[in-house]
Design a protein around this motif. Structure first.
Motif, short mmCIF file in Angstrom:
data_model
loop_
_atom_site.label_atom_id
_atom_site.label_comp_id
_atom_site.label_asym_id
_atom_site.label_seq_id
_atom_site.Cartn_x
_atom_site.Cartn_y
_atom_site.Cartn_z
N THR A 1 6.32 -44.20 -11.18
CA THR A 1 7.26 -45.20 -11.71
C THR A 1 8.68 -44.64 -11.82
O THR A 1 9.49 -45.14 -12.60
CB THR A 1 6.80 -45.69 -13.10
N ARG B 1 2.79 -58.71 -12.22
CA ARG B 1 3.23 -57.58 -13.04
C ARG B 1 2.48 -56.33 -12.63
O ARG B 1 1.27 -56.35 -12.41
CB ARG B 1 2.97 -57.91 -14.51
N THR B 2 3.17 -55.21 -12.49
CA THR B 2 2.55 -53.94 -12.13
C THR B 2 1.50 -53.56 -13.17
O THR B 2 1.73 -53.65 -14.37
CB THR B 2 3.61 -52.83 -12.05
N GLU C 1 6.92 -50.33 -21.84
CA GLU C 1 8.11 -50.27 -21.01
C GLU C 1 8.04 -49.05 -20.09
O GLU C 1 7.37 -48.06 -20.41
CB GLU C 1 9.35 -50.22 -21.89
N HIS C 2 8.75 -49.13 -18.98
CA HIS C 2 8.76 -48.02 -18.02
C HIS C 2 9.24 -46.74 -18.70
O HIS C 2 10.31 -46.71 -19.31
CB HIS C 2 9.66 -48.34 -16.83
N ARG D 1 15.85 -47.23 -13.38
CA ARG D 1 16.48 -48.54 -13.58
C ARG D 1 16.48 -48.94 -15.05
O ARG D 1 17.48 -49.42 -15.58
CB ARG D 1 15.74 -49.59 -12.75
N THR D 2 15.34 -48.72 -15.73
CA THR D 2 15.25 -49.07 -17.14
C THR D 2 16.21 -48.22 -17.96
O THR D 2 16.85 -48.72 -18.90
CB THR D 2 13.81 -48.87 -17.64
N GLU E 1 11.51 -47.17 -11.35
CA GLU E 1 11.55 -48.12 -12.47
C GLU E 1 12.10 -47.46 -13.75
O GLU E 1 12.84 -48.07 -14.52
CB GLU E 1 10.15 -48.69 -12.74
N ASP F 1 12.23 -57.08 -16.38
CA ASP F 1 11.48 -56.35 -15.34
C ASP F 1 11.29 -54.89 -15.72
O ASP F 1 10.93 -54.06 -14.88
CB ASP F 1 12.18 -56.46 -13.99
N GLY F 2 11.49 -54.57 -17.00
CA GLY F 2 11.43 -53.17 -17.44
C GLY F 2 10.13 -52.78 -18.09
O GLY F 2 10.10 -51.79 -18.84
N TRP F 3 9.03 -53.51 -17.80
CA TRP F 3 7.76 -53.19 -18.44
C TRP F 3 6.61 -53.43 -17.47
O TRP F 3 6.76 -54.07 -16.44
CB TRP F 3 7.59 -54.00 -19.72
N HIS F 4 5.46 -52.92 -17.86
CA HIS F 4 4.28 -53.06 -17.02
C HIS F 4 3.01 -53.07 -17.88
O HIS F 4 3.03 -52.73 -19.05
CB HIS F 4 4.20 -51.92 -16.00
#
Length: 358
Positions: free
Chosen positions: A25, A4-5, A153-154, A31-32, A28, A134-137
């Motif tokens: 980001t 995870r980033t 979240e991004h 995309r989010t 990302e 895949d929308g969080w870090h």
């Protein structure tokens, strides 16, 4: 799954801090945003309403600017750094408020548990749409009043975390009949606590004074104290631990006055099942001494009497694919957060990542 980033953001100037976040980001965030744009459309169509997302987002941003200009500046910086319209980043941060306007039920969500005492410990599931897996870090932020770490979240400034002063924040969405989208987004209220609260009292003051327009419960955990703070446009309630020093909160109001305007619990009674199951397990002597204990407590599926750990049906469509995206524990005394990427039923001693705010 790839690691995870872990985004590290530093700087005392909010706009520059936001610009750095957006620059690093940008892909990302775009995309989010595409996923959220589709979710907003699905939610609006289900209710037969039209959502003016840019207008709603900018109204929430204006409320934020009046309450905390620094947070509004940081959002502006994110948009500039990511190269997207300002209203897009504002909408991401106000996604809870926009979904509240859509008014669609959500079949799942987060469950929080806390044990107070000489060394408090708290944890939760974060349940959300599988499409945003895949929308969080992970993030570590320095440059505000206090440094903090957590997950978000991004494009959203903060969500769940703990700061270097030992103030932890857990996060569950609620729903009230008065919810709308013209106040400060609840995610930004959590961000202000994480970056500005140096004590339990500071956190309660920030939360109690936030002019929100959508409902949530922010559970504040420090080394020796904890409370669930239910926020709503109808008012604020501080829920203390029970006589055993424990707190359980899912996605309905506990305060009687706020519960009179309950929306989510009426639409989604499974929230009561989750709370009942977790309270029963604690009464039966389930331990809460470490992150593994939290994961074991939160591991429950339909056959156990409530789905605390969410797994989406294979044939479910966008908007109904609920999954536990992360399992989190916070140890405020140590200023650290323990993270398992996924649901509690897959957590093992070797799968926890520990991140320190200090």
């Amino acid at each position: 799954m790839s690691p995870r980033t872990h985004l590290r953001v530093e700087g005392t100037d909010p706009r520059r801090r936001g610009h750095d976040r957006g620059r690093r980001t940008g892909a990302e965030i775009a995309r989010t945003w595409r996923t959220y744009s589709e979710l907003f459309e699905v939610a609006a169509a289900a209710r037969g309403v039209t959502l003016d997302v840019p207008a709603l987002a900018l109204r929430c941003l204006a409320a934020t600017s009046a309450w905390s200009p620094e947070l509004a500046e940081e959002i502006e910086g994110v948009a500039e750094g990511a190269g997207v319209p300002l209203w897009v980043v504002a909408a991401l941060n106000a996604r809870t408020e926009i979904l509240a306007v859509a008014g669609t039920p959500r079949g799942g969500e987060c469950s929080t548990v806390v044990r107070t005492g000489p060394r408090a410990l708290g944890g939760q599931t974060w349940d959300w749409h599988e499409e945003l897996a895949d929308g969080w870090h992970v993030q570590s932020v320095r440059g505000d009043t206090v440094s903090f770490t957590g997950i978000t979240e991004h494009g959203i400034l903060a969500k769940i975390g703990v700061n270097e002063a030992g103030v932890g924040v857990l996060f569950n969405i609620l729903g009230h009949m008065d919810d709308g989208a013209d106040g400060v987004p609840v995610h930004l209220v959590a961000r202000r606590v994480l970056g500005g609260a140096e004590s339990f009292a500071d956190a309660i003051d920030i939360l109690s004074g936030a002019p929100v327009s959508a409902s949530t419960v922010v559970t504040v955990v420090t080394a020796d104290r904890a409370a669930c703070v239910e926020l709503s446009p109808a008012g604020v309630a501080v829920i203390p631990p029970d006589e055993t020093g424990r707190l359980v909160h899912t996605n309905h109001f506990i305060d009687p006055a706020l519960a009179a305007g309950e929306f989510r619990g009426r639409a989604e009674p499974e929230t009561y099942d989750r709370a009942r199951l977790l309270n029963e397990r604690l009464r039966d002597g389930h331990r809460l001494d470490d992150a593994d204990d939290i994961a074991a407590l939160l591991t429950a599926h339909h056959g156990d009497g409530a789905e605390v750990c969410c797994h989406p049906p294979v044939d479910a469509k966008l908007g109904a694919r609920w999954a536990t995206l992360a399992t989190i524990a916070v140890d405020p005394e140590a200023g650290r957060l323990m993270l398992h990427d996924g649901g509690p039923c897959t957590a093992r001693p070797s799968t926890w990542t520990t991140i320190s705010a200090r």
